[in-house]
Design a protein around this motif. Structure first.
Motif, PDB file in Angstrom:
ATOM      1  N   ASP A  25       0.844  -1.187   0.000  1.00 22.62           N
ATOM      2  CA  ASP A  25       0.000   0.000   0.000  1.00 22.62           C
ATOM      3  C   ASP A  25       0.879   1.237   0.000  1.00 22.62           C
ATOM      4  O   ASP A  25       1.999   1.230   0.541  1.00 22.62           O
ATOM      5  CB  ASP A  25      -0.903  -0.010   1.241  1.00 22.62           C
ATOM      6  N   HIS A  35      -3.418  -2.000  -3.405  1.00 22.67           N
ATOM      7  CA  HIS A  35      -4.550  -1.747  -2.523  1.00 22.67           C
ATOM      8  C   HIS A  35      -5.364  -0.515  -2.904  1.00 22.67           C
ATOM      9  O   HIS A  35      -6.583  -0.570  -2.973  1.00 22.67           O
ATOM     10  CB  HIS A  35      -4.074  -1.638  -1.070  1.00 22.67           C
ATOM     11  N   GLN A  36      -4.712   0.607  -3.163  1.00 24.79           N
ATOM     12  CA  GLN A  36      -5.443   1.835  -3.438  1.00 24.79           C
ATOM     13  C   GLN A  36      -5.525   2.137  -4.934  1.00 24.79           C
ATOM     14  O   GLN A  36      -4.531   2.051  -5.644  1.00 24.79           O
ATOM     15  CB  GLN A  36      -4.789   3.022  -2.734  1.00 24.79           C
ATOM     16  N   LYS A  52      -5.555   4.943  -6.366  1.00 27.06           N
ATOM     17  CA  LYS A  52      -4.684   6.052  -6.780  1.00 27.06           C
ATOM     18  C   LYS A  52      -3.288   5.580  -7.149  1.00 27.06           C
ATOM     19  O   LYS A  52      -2.525   6.321  -7.755  1.00 27.06           O
ATOM     20  CB  LYS A  52      -4.659   7.166  -5.739  1.00 27.06           C
ATOM     21  N   GLN A  53      -2.950   4.336  -6.851  1.00 26.65           N
ATOM     22  CA  GLN A  53      -1.661   3.805  -7.260  1.00 26.65           C
ATOM     23  C   GLN A  53      -1.617   3.562  -8.771  1.00 26.65           C
ATOM     24  O   GLN A  53      -0.577   3.226  -9.318  1.00 26.65           O
ATOM     25  CB  GLN A  53      -1.343   2.531  -6.466  1.00 26.65           C
ATOM     26  N   SER A  98      -7.725  -3.146  -7.504  1.00 26.14           N
ATOM     27  CA  SER A  98      -7.592  -2.458  -6.218  1.00 26.14           C
ATOM     28  C   SER A  98      -8.878  -2.579  -5.413  1.00 26.14           C
ATOM     29  O   SER A  98      -9.902  -3.046  -5.910  1.00 26.14           O
ATOM     30  CB  SER A  98      -7.288  -0.965  -6.442  1.00 26.14           C
ATOM     31  N   HIS A 103      -9.828  -0.773  -1.270  1.00 30.94           N
ATOM     32  CA  HIS A 103      -9.636   0.373  -0.392  1.00 30.94           C
ATOM     33  C   HIS A 103     -10.879   1.258  -0.226  1.00 30.94           C
ATOM     34  O   HIS A 103     -11.150   1.708   0.870  1.00 30.94           O
ATOM     35  CB  HIS A 103      -8.448   1.211  -0.865  1.00 30.94           C
ATOM     36  N   THR A 104     -11.626   1.523  -1.260  1.00 27.63           N
ATOM     37  CA  THR A 104     -12.703   2.516  -1.197  1.00 27.63           C
ATOM     38  C   THR A 104     -13.999   1.989  -0.585  1.00 27.63           C
ATOM     39  O   THR A 104     -14.828   2.782  -0.156  1.00 27.63           O
ATOM     40  CB  THR A 104     -13.048   3.033  -2.603  1.00 27.63           C
ATOM     41  N   GLN A 111      -9.441   9.500  -4.340  1.00 29.58           N
ATOM     42  CA  GLN A 111      -9.184   8.375  -5.235  1.00 29.58           C
ATOM     43  C   GLN A 111      -9.726   8.682  -6.630  1.00 29.58           C
ATOM     44  O   GLN A 111     -10.758   9.337  -6.758  1.00 29.58           O
ATOM     45  CB  GLN A 111      -9.855   7.106  -4.697  1.00 29.58           C
ATOM     46  N   THR A 150     -11.735  -1.440  -9.535  1.00 30.57           N
ATOM     47  CA  THR A 150     -11.801  -1.115  -8.115  1.00 30.57           C
ATOM     48  C   THR A 150     -12.993  -1.834  -7.511  1.00 30.57           C
ATOM     49  O   THR A 150     -14.141  -1.549  -7.854  1.00 30.57           O
ATOM     50  CB  THR A 150     -11.929   0.403  -7.896  1.00 30.57           C
TER      51      THR A 150
END
Length: 145
Positions: A30, A63-64, A66-67, A81, A83-84, A100, A117
């Motif tokens: 992450d 995980h995120q 935004k990566q 991903s 996370h959200t 994000q 996602t």
């Protein structure tokens, strides 16, 4: 997890093969992992892709969402991903969207990279969801025609 035979993709990859076709599955920490203070923790996509055959498709587990910015720069084909939690409780998805690029579902980034996602099957904090149903996703990968 390693005692159960799981090999965590901690900034590394594996190449899987089926019927002569090959796919690189890479995983990175992450983006906040470096803040844990544990030596060696922190997202390192370069390390995860070290010695990858550039002709092979790459699926990235990050995980995120935004990566995905770095995934686009390095030509990743698909990033998966979470996370959200899909926003989890309406109207928090508006707040999640400020941090994000995507709250849930499939999206395209750049010319090559797709991002899926997941809303996830659980929750964070209060044990309920409002207008953000949980999901278990089945993804079928196919080579381009």
């Amino acid at each position: 997890m390693s005692g159960l035979g799981w090999d965590a993709l901690h900034n590394k990859h594996v190449t899987v093969e089926r019927g002569g076709d090959r796919l690189v599955v890479a995983g990175i920490d992450d983006r906040t992992a470096k803040g844990s203070g544990k030596p060696g923790h922190g997202a390192d996509l370069g390390a995860a892709l070290a010695e990858v055959d550039p002709s092979l498709p790459v699926l990235l587990l990050a995980h995120q969402p935004k990566q995905v910015e770095q995934a686009v720069e390095l030509g990743i084909d698909l990033q998966i991903s979470g996370h959200t939690h899909g926003g989890q409780i309406w109207p928090f998805h508006y707040l999640v969207r400020t941090d994000q690029p995507v709250v849930s579902g499939l999206s395209r980034h750049g010319e090559r990279t797709q991002l899926y996602t997941s809303r996830g099957s659980g929750f964070w904090g209060p044990p309920f969801r409002v207008f953000a149903p949980s999901e278990i996703t089945l993804i079928t990968l196919r080579a381009p025609a």
